[in-house]
Design an enzyme around this catalytic site. Structure first.
Site, PDB file in Angstrom:
ATOM      1  N   CYS A 145      -4.385   0.566  -1.321  1.00 35.14           N
ATOM      2  CA  CYS A 145      -3.475  -0.208  -2.185  1.00 35.14           C
ATOM      3  C   CYS A 145      -3.097  -1.572  -1.612  1.00 35.14           C
ATOM      4  O   CYS A 145      -2.521  -2.394  -2.312  1.00 35.14           O
ATOM      5  CB  CYS A 145      -2.219   0.595  -2.480  1.00 35.14           C
ATOM      6  SG  CYS A 145      -2.572   2.043  -3.476  1.00 35.14           S
ATOM      7  N   HIS A 155       3.538  -4.088  -4.831  1.00 36.20           N
ATOM      8  CA  HIS A 155       2.546  -3.102  -5.272  1.00 36.20           C
ATOM      9  C   HIS A 155       3.282  -2.047  -6.097  1.00 36.20           C
ATOM     10  O   HIS A 155       4.389  -1.635  -5.747  1.00 36.20           O
ATOM     11  CB  HIS A 155       1.876  -2.473  -4.053  1.00 36.20           C
ATOM     12  CG  HIS A 155       1.039  -1.277  -4.396  1.00 36.20           C
ATOM     13  ND1 HIS A 155       0.043  -1.337  -5.337  1.00 36.20           N
ATOM     14  CD2 HIS A 155       1.076   0.008  -3.937  1.00 36.20           C
ATOM     15  CE1 HIS A 155      -0.506  -0.136  -5.443  1.00 36.20           C
ATOM     16  NE2 HIS A 155       0.099   0.694  -4.612  1.00 36.20           N
ATOM     17  N   ASN A 176      -0.163   3.286 -11.109  1.00 36.16           N
ATOM     18  CA  ASN A 176      -0.666   2.664  -9.891  1.00 36.16           C
ATOM     19  C   ASN A 176      -2.163   2.387 -10.058  1.00 36.16           C
ATOM     20  O   ASN A 176      -2.981   3.308 -10.010  1.00 36.16           O
ATOM     21  CB  ASN A 176      -0.411   3.604  -8.702  1.00 36.16           C
ATOM     22  CG  ASN A 176      -0.888   3.017  -7.387  1.00 36.16           C
ATOM     23  OD1 ASN A 176      -1.549   1.978  -7.361  1.00 36.16           O
ATOM     24  ND2 ASN A 176      -0.568   3.684  -6.294  1.00 36.16           N
TER      25      ASN A 176
END
Ligand code: ACO
Length: 332
Positions: free
Chosen positions: A117, A257, A287
């Site tokens: 990520c 994020h 996500n």
């Protein structure tokens, strides 16, 4: 005018696939509820790339095509494409090479970068250094993932979290007081035990057994990852804010994020800014791993002004984490 060269983001674009997987649909697939998902993660729906043979490059290519069109960039002028992804189309060649071919970037070199990520921030950092060195003038940085390709849709602890999507930015040199000013990138490989994909790499190549035992899917110990994520993402955001003498008043935006609304809130609280300055779209996309930050920048682009102080922050598998301080380079 400054003497030294900095890299500035001069355009942003993104693509999310049409199909929307809602919490209501997930309620029919696994033992979960909309209430649980929203209260624990903030997610209401996510986009999923459907169709045989379609990989991350499909979304990345659409994002780059839009980017080139809106910045009036000739693909032949692109020097380098870095694609941050955890779900490349294939083990090799790199998805960056596939995208370069599809968009006609015949003069570009390129490679994939895997930092889960945090990949987009790692790639942005790397690309900015290459531009600062003077060896590239137009660099495309992509962040994109087809997370649905490595998610077990019978595992309620992971399937509610992730979605598919890709974004891309164009980086160019500038001597003005704008662009990427500071970056802090970190990693701690001992965290791999809590978040990984067991099979499909060189340590455990694919076999009938690995497929039967579902070892090609994301393995995540959610609580352990949460603890590290919430601390490290907030720490690194605070560090970059402090060492650049920024204050809540001088920061225009935090772009975190989008892994979990609670992690985002903790990071915002730590640097002292309220929700009105935080880009949050996790409720609509979940996500998307490498996609989250460029998708946010794309959605908020019209609200960004030249000179805005922006903090990007991420945490992901590895563990990897980092923060970037940049001054936005244009009014759109
Ligand atoms: N619906 C209902 N119940 C669920 C679900 C679900 N979808 N998922 C788990 N549960 C249950 C669990 O089974 C558990 O039940 P139990 O108490 O009876 O055992 C209970 O809910 C609590 O489970 P936890 O895992 O403790 O839930 P938590 O509040 O930690 O939330 C989550 C889980 C959302 C995964 C959270 O831990 C998280 O966000 N972790 C961090 C994720 C992250 O940042 N990852 C890094 C980036 S990803 C990357 O790099 C690829």
């Amino acid at each position: 005018m400054r003497n030294s060269i900095r890299a500035a983001i001069t355009g942003v674009a993104a693509y999310v696939p049409e199909y929307i997987l809602s919490n209501a649909e997930l309620e029919k697939m696994v033992d979960t509820t909309d209430e649980w998902i929203v209260s624990r993660t903030g997610i209401k729906e996510r986009h999923i790339l459907k169709g045989e043979g379609k990989g991350t490059s499909v979304m990345a290519t659409k994002a780059v095509e839009e980017l080139l069109a809106k910045t009036h960039t000739n693909p032949l002028d692109i020097d380098l494409i870095i694609c941050a992804t955890t779900t490349p189309d294939m083990q090799f060649p790199a998805t960056a090479n596939i995208v370069a071919d599809k968009v006609g970037a015949k003069n570009a070199w390129g490679y994939d970068l895997n930092a889960a990520c945090s990949g987009f921030l790692y790639a942005l950092t790397t690309a900015s250094k290459i531009i600062e060195s003077g060896s590239a003038n137009k660099v495309v940085v992509i962040g994109g993932d087809k997370m649905s390709s490595i998610i077990d849709y019978s595992d309620r602890s992971t399937c509610v979290i992730f979605g598919d999507g890709a974004g891309a930015v164009l980086l160019e040199p500038t001597q003005e007081d704008i662009g990427i000013i500071d970056t802090i990138m970190r990693s701690d490989g001992s965290g791999r035990i809590h978040l990984h994909q067991k099979a499909g790499g060189s340590a455990m190549p694919a076999t009938h057994d690995t497929v039967t035992h579902k070892l090609h899917y994301v393995y995540q110990e959610g609580q352990a990852v949460f603890k590290f994520a919430v601390t490290n993402m907030a720490d690194v955001a605070e560090q970059i804010v402090t060492r650049n003498q920024l204050t809540p008043e001088t920061i225009a935006w935090l772009v975190p994020h989008q892994a979990n609304k609670r992690i985002i809130d903790a990071t915002a609280r730590r640097i002292g800014i309220d929700d009105s300055k935080v880009m949050i779209n996790i409720e609509r996309y979940g996500n998307t791993t490498n996609g989250t930050i460029p998708i946010c920048l794309w959605e908020w682009e019209k609200k960004l002004h030249k000179g805005d102080n922006i903090i990007l922050a991420a945490f992901g598998g590895g563990f990897t984490w980092g923060a970037v301080y940049l001054k936005w380079a244009y009014n759109s």
